[in-house]
Motif scaffolding. Sequence first.
Motif, PDB file in Angstrom:
ATOM      1  N   THR A  15      42.118  40.769  56.979  1.00  0.00           N
ATOM      2  CA  THR A  15      43.377  40.020  56.779  1.00  0.00           C
ATOM      3  C   THR A  15      43.624  39.849  55.380  1.00  0.00           C
ATOM      4  OG1 THR A  15      42.794  38.835  58.912  1.00  0.00           O
ATOM      5  CG2 THR A  15      44.608  37.963  57.397  1.00  0.00           C
ATOM      6  N   ALA A  16      44.771  40.355  54.752  1.00  0.00           N
ATOM      7  CA  ALA A  16      45.164  40.344  53.313  1.00  0.00           C
ATOM      8  C   ALA A  16      45.862  39.114  53.172  1.00  0.00           C
ATOM      9  CB  ALA A  16      45.927  41.537  52.985  1.00  0.00           C
ATOM     10  N   TYR A  17      45.907  38.454  52.233  1.00  0.00           N
ATOM     11  CA  TYR A  17      46.434  37.151  51.861  1.00  0.00           C
ATOM     12  C   TYR A  17      47.569  37.404  50.750  1.00  0.00           C
ATOM     13  CZ  TYR A  17      43.052  34.627  54.655  1.00  0.00           C
ATOM     14  OH  TYR A  17      41.941  34.215  55.635  1.00  0.00           O
ATOM     15  N   SER A  18      47.588  38.418  50.289  1.00  0.00           N
ATOM     16  CA  SER A  18      48.557  38.947  49.115  1.00  0.00           C
ATOM     17  C   SER A  18      48.802  40.419  49.473  1.00  0.00           C
ATOM     18  CB  SER A  18      47.968  38.849  47.711  1.00  0.00           C
ATOM     19  OG  SER A  18      46.865  39.847  47.403  1.00  0.00           O
ATOM     20  N   GLY A  19      49.955  40.847  48.813  1.00  0.00           N
ATOM     21  CA  GLY A  19      50.415  42.358  48.888  1.00  0.00           C
ATOM     22  C   GLY A  19      49.637  43.326  48.101  1.00  0.00           C
ATOM     23  N   VAL A  20      48.834  42.704  47.205  1.00  0.00           N
ATOM     24  CA  VAL A  20      47.969  43.799  46.522  1.00  0.00           C
ATOM     25  C   VAL A  20      46.695  43.660  46.651  1.00  0.00           C
ATOM     26  CG1 VAL A  20      49.553  43.585  44.569  1.00  0.00           C
ATOM     27  CG2 VAL A  20      47.777  42.042  44.551  1.00  0.00           C
ATOM     28  N   GLN A  21      46.002  42.974  47.610  1.00  0.00           N
ATOM     29  CA  GLN A  21      44.867  42.980  47.992  1.00  0.00           C
ATOM     30  C   GLN A  21      44.260  44.223  48.752  1.00  0.00           C
ATOM     31  OE1 GLN A  21      43.549  39.525  50.196  1.00  0.00           O
ATOM     32  NE2 GLN A  21      41.557  40.073  50.487  1.00  0.00           N
ATOM     33  N   LYS A  22      43.388  45.240  48.466  1.00  0.00           N
ATOM     34  CA  LYS A  22      42.835  46.235  48.753  1.00  0.00           C
ATOM     35  C   LYS A  22      41.572  46.094  49.464  1.00  0.00           C
ATOM     36  CE  LYS A  22      45.559  49.127  45.420  1.00  0.00           C
ATOM     37  NZ  LYS A  22      45.403  50.312  44.452  1.00  0.00           N
ATOM     38  N   TYR A  23      40.893  45.216  49.057  1.00  0.00           N
ATOM     39  CA  TYR A  23      39.344  45.102  49.350  1.00  0.00           C
ATOM     40  C   TYR A  23      39.285  43.967  50.266  1.00  0.00           C
ATOM     41  CZ  TYR A  23      39.368  48.663  45.612  1.00  0.00           C
ATOM     42  OH  TYR A  23      39.545  49.659  44.848  1.00  0.00           O
ATOM     43  N   CYS A  24      38.411  44.080  51.244  1.00  0.00           N
ATOM     44  CA  CYS A  24      37.822  42.927  52.239  1.00  0.00           C
ATOM     45  C   CYS A  24      37.026  41.869  51.553  1.00  0.00           C
ATOM     46  CB  CYS A  24      37.204  43.315  53.446  1.00  0.00           C
ATOM     47  SG  CYS A  24      35.592  44.255  53.125  1.00  0.00           S
ATOM     48  N   SER A  25      36.328  42.194  50.309  1.00  0.00           N
ATOM     49  CA  SER A  25      35.391  41.253  49.656  1.00  0.00           C
ATOM     50  C   SER A  25      35.206  41.512  48.260  1.00  0.00           C
ATOM     51  CB  SER A  25      34.055  41.125  50.473  1.00  0.00           C
ATOM     52  OG  SER A  25      33.429  42.459  50.421  1.00  0.00           O
ATOM     53  N   VAL A  26      34.596  40.500  47.637  1.00  0.00           N
ATOM     54  CA  VAL A  26      34.085  40.839  46.421  1.00  0.00           C
ATOM     55  C   VAL A  26      33.307  42.030  45.955  1.00  0.00           C
ATOM     56  CG1 VAL A  26      33.513  39.883  44.110  1.00  0.00           C
ATOM     57  CG2 VAL A  26      34.816  38.352  45.671  1.00  0.00           C
ATOM     58  N   GLY A  27      32.454  42.008  46.775  1.00  0.00           N
ATOM     59  CA  GLY A  27      31.511  42.952  46.782  1.00  0.00           C
ATOM     60  C   GLY A  27      31.906  44.524  46.894  1.00  0.00           C
ATOM     61  N   CYS A  28      33.126  44.804  47.692  1.00  0.00           N
ATOM     62  CA  CYS A  28      33.608  45.958  47.863  1.00  0.00           C
ATOM     63  C   CYS A  28      34.670  46.342  46.741  1.00  0.00           C
ATOM     64  CB  CYS A  28      34.646  46.057  49.064  1.00  0.00           C
ATOM     65  SG  CYS A  28      33.677  46.287  50.766  1.00  0.00           S
ATOM     66  N   ALA A  29      35.180  45.165  46.235  1.00  0.00           N
ATOM     67  CA  ALA A  29      35.856  45.372  44.917  1.00  0.00           C
ATOM     68  C   ALA A  29      34.974  45.987  43.764  1.00  0.00           C
ATOM     69  CB  ALA A  29      36.511  44.047  44.375  1.00  0.00           C
ATOM     70  N   ASP A  30      33.483  45.200  43.562  1.00  0.00           N
ATOM     71  CA  ASP A  30      32.871  45.479  42.756  1.00  0.00           C
ATOM     72  C   ASP A  30      32.370  46.890  42.595  1.00  0.00           C
ATOM     73  OD1 ASP A  30      33.143  42.986  41.467  1.00  0.00           O
ATOM     74  OD2 ASP A  30      31.221  42.218  42.441  1.00  0.00           O
ATOM     75  N   GLU A  31      31.972  47.316  43.973  1.00  0.00           N
ATOM     76  CA  GLU A  31      31.757  48.815  44.292  1.00  0.00           C
ATOM     77  C   GLU A  31      32.779  49.769  43.758  1.00  0.00           C
ATOM     78  OE1 GLU A  31      28.672  50.039  45.261  1.00  0.00           O
ATOM     79  OE2 GLU A  31      27.817  47.967  45.262  1.00  0.00           O
ATOM     80  N   ALA A  32      34.025  49.560  44.159  1.00  0.00           N
ATOM     81  CA  ALA A  32      35.342  50.390  43.774  1.00  0.00           C
ATOM     82  C   ALA A  32      35.262  50.418  42.297  1.00  0.00           C
ATOM     83  CB  ALA A  32      36.417  49.885  44.569  1.00  0.00           C
ATOM     84  N   LYS A  33      34.963  49.432  41.711  1.00  0.00           N
ATOM     85  CA  LYS A  33      35.187  49.431  40.155  1.00  0.00           C
ATOM     86  C   LYS A  33      34.141  50.317  39.657  1.00  0.00           C
ATOM     87  CE  LYS A  33      35.445  46.538  36.347  1.00  0.00           C
ATOM     88  NZ  LYS A  33      35.286  44.840  35.719  1.00  0.00           N
ATOM     89  N   LYS A  34      32.876  50.247  40.118  1.00  0.00           N
ATOM     90  CA  LYS A  34      31.811  50.962  39.634  1.00  0.00           C
ATOM     91  C   LYS A  34      31.984  52.546  39.881  1.00  0.00           C
ATOM     92  CE  LYS A  34      27.999  47.535  40.460  1.00  0.00           C
ATOM     93  NZ  LYS A  34      26.644  47.130  41.123  1.00  0.00           N
ATOM     94  N   GLU A  35      32.486  52.756  41.198  1.00  0.00           N
ATOM     95  CA  GLU A  35      32.725  54.236  41.597  1.00  0.00           C
ATOM     96  C   GLU A  35      33.984  54.739  40.575  1.00  0.00           C
ATOM     97  OE1 GLU A  35      32.607  57.712  43.489  1.00  0.00           O
ATOM     98  OE2 GLU A  35      31.175  55.774  43.585  1.00  0.00           O
ATOM     99  N   ARG A  36      35.107  53.862  40.004  1.00  0.00           N
ATOM    100  CA  ARG A  36      35.888  54.496  39.176  1.00  0.00           C
ATOM    101  C   ARG A  36      35.374  54.647  37.834  1.00  0.00           C
ATOM    102  NH1 ARG A  36      38.938  50.397  41.599  1.00  0.00           N
ATOM    103  NH2 ARG A  36      38.771  49.034  39.888  1.00  0.00           N
ATOM    104  N   LYS A  37      34.460  53.666  37.381  1.00  0.00           N
ATOM    105  CA  LYS A  37      33.878  53.913  36.129  1.00  0.00           C
ATOM    106  C   LYS A  37      32.891  55.244  36.033  1.00  0.00           C
ATOM    107  CE  LYS A  37      31.099  51.351  32.764  1.00  0.00           C
ATOM    108  NZ  LYS A  37      30.039  50.012  32.500  1.00  0.00           N
ATOM    109  N   LYS A  38      32.161  55.549  37.061  1.00  0.00           N
ATOM    110  CA  LYS A  38      31.303  56.658  37.268  1.00  0.00           C
ATOM    111  C   LYS A  38      32.320  57.834  37.077  1.00  0.00           C
ATOM    112  CE  LYS A  38      27.955  58.676  39.952  1.00  0.00           C
ATOM    113  NZ  LYS A  38      28.490  59.916  39.979  1.00  0.00           N
ATOM    114  N   ARG A  39      33.393  57.902  37.895  1.00  0.00           N
ATOM    115  CA  ARG A  39      34.257  59.027  37.884  1.00  0.00           C
ATOM    116  C   ARG A  39      34.588  59.317  36.342  1.00  0.00           C
ATOM    117  NH1 ARG A  39      36.448  57.115  42.794  1.00  0.00           N
ATOM    118  NH2 ARG A  39      38.288  56.417  41.529  1.00  0.00           N
ATOM    119  N   HIS A  40      35.092  58.317  35.650  1.00  0.00           N
ATOM    120  CA  HIS A  40      35.638  58.321  34.238  1.00  0.00           C
ATOM    121  C   HIS A  40      34.628  58.747  33.420  1.00  0.00           C
ATOM    122  CE1 HIS A  40      38.139  57.642  30.652  1.00  0.00           C
ATOM    123  NE2 HIS A  40      37.135  56.881  30.216  1.00  0.00           N
ATOM    124  N   GLU A  41      33.357  58.457  33.561  1.00  0.00           N
ATOM    125  CA  GLU A  41      32.247  58.909  32.729  1.00  0.00           C
ATOM    126  C   GLU A  41      32.013  60.453  32.912  1.00  0.00           C
ATOM    127  OE1 GLU A  41      29.214  56.327  33.545  1.00  0.00           O
ATOM    128  OE2 GLU A  41      29.718  54.764  32.321  1.00  0.00           O
TER     129      GLU A  41
END
Length: 311
Positions: A15-41
Motif C-alpha cells: 500500500t503506497a502512502y505517496s504518489g512517488v513511492q516505488k518500494y515496499c520497505s527501506v530494505g528494498c529501497a537500499d537494495e535498489a540503490k546498491k543495484e543502481r550504483k553497481k550498474r553505474h560502476e
Amino acid sequence: MKKTRRCACCGREFTAYSGVQKYCSVGCADEAKKERKKRHEDFLRAAEPVVGLRQQEYLTFSRAAILMGCSRQYVYKLVNQGKLKASRISSRMAIIRRADIESMLEGNPYNKVVFGNRPKPTNSSRKLRKQEAETASNEPMTYISGEEIIANYKVKPSWLYTSAKRNQIPICRIGGRNYYSKSHVEECLGLTADIASITDWLTKEQAFDEFGMSATAVHAYAYRHRIPTKREFGIVYYSRTHLAELRQTDMLADDRYCTVDEVSESYGLSKANIHHITKVHGIEKRKVGVKNLLLRADVERAMAERAAKGL
C-alpha cells in the motif's frame, strides 16, 4: 489516497502512502540503490578503456580491435590485405597508429550494396574494368536462370544468392526472374576445367583414406582452390590429379625433406625449439596436409651453426 502497487525491487504488492513511492520497505529501497550504483560502476569500468584508447597514438592489435569495435582476427585480416598499415617492432610485437585507422576509414566511405547491383564505381575501378573489357573476348555471355542452376548443378538457393553477391556474378532480371552468367557460375563451382578429360576421380571416403581429409575439409578445399568436381546419382566426385597436385603428397617420400618428428628424434629437440630454429636460421618449410616438411640440407646447416656456437 492510498493505492496498491507492486514493489519495483521484490515484486510484492504493498500500500503506497505517496504518489512517488516505488518500494515496499527501506530494505528494498537500499537494495535498489546498491543495484543502481553497481550498474553505474560497471558502465564506467567498461567505458574507461575505450576513453583511454582514444588518447593513445600507438595501439596493439587487441587495443585497435577494441577501438574499432571488431575482433582481433579481423584486424589481422585488414593488415594482411594491405588496407591497414602496421609496424612490427619485434618478433612478438606489432603496433598500429590511430591516424592510420582514421585514414583507412576516411578512404572507405559506406556504400549500400543492393543484391543484384554493384557498388558505386570509383575512378580506379572504372579504369580496371575498362582494361578488362578491352582484353576480354567479344563473345556475348550466356545467361541461365536460378532454377536451372539449382537443378543442374545441385546447389542450394542460399549458396547461389551468397556466391552471386560475393563474386559479383553478372545478373539480369527478366519477367521477375533472375538470370546469371553461366561462365561465372561455373567458375565459382570449379567447372571451368575440361571435365571429360579427367579420368581419375575420388569420393569423400577415398579422399579421406588417401589424403586424411574429412568430408567437410574436402568440400572446403575444393571450393577454395576451384578443384573440378562432378555429381553422379547424388555422389560428389573430386579430381584426384588436382587434389594430389595441391596436397603434394609425393614430397613425403622425397629424401630431401624431413618431418618435424624426425628432426626431434634425431637432435632431441622439442617442436617449439624446432619452430624457433626454423624461423631464426631461415630453413625452407613446406606444408603437406597437416605435416610440416623441412629441407634436410637447411636443417643440417642450422644444426652445424648451433654446434659451432656451443648451443
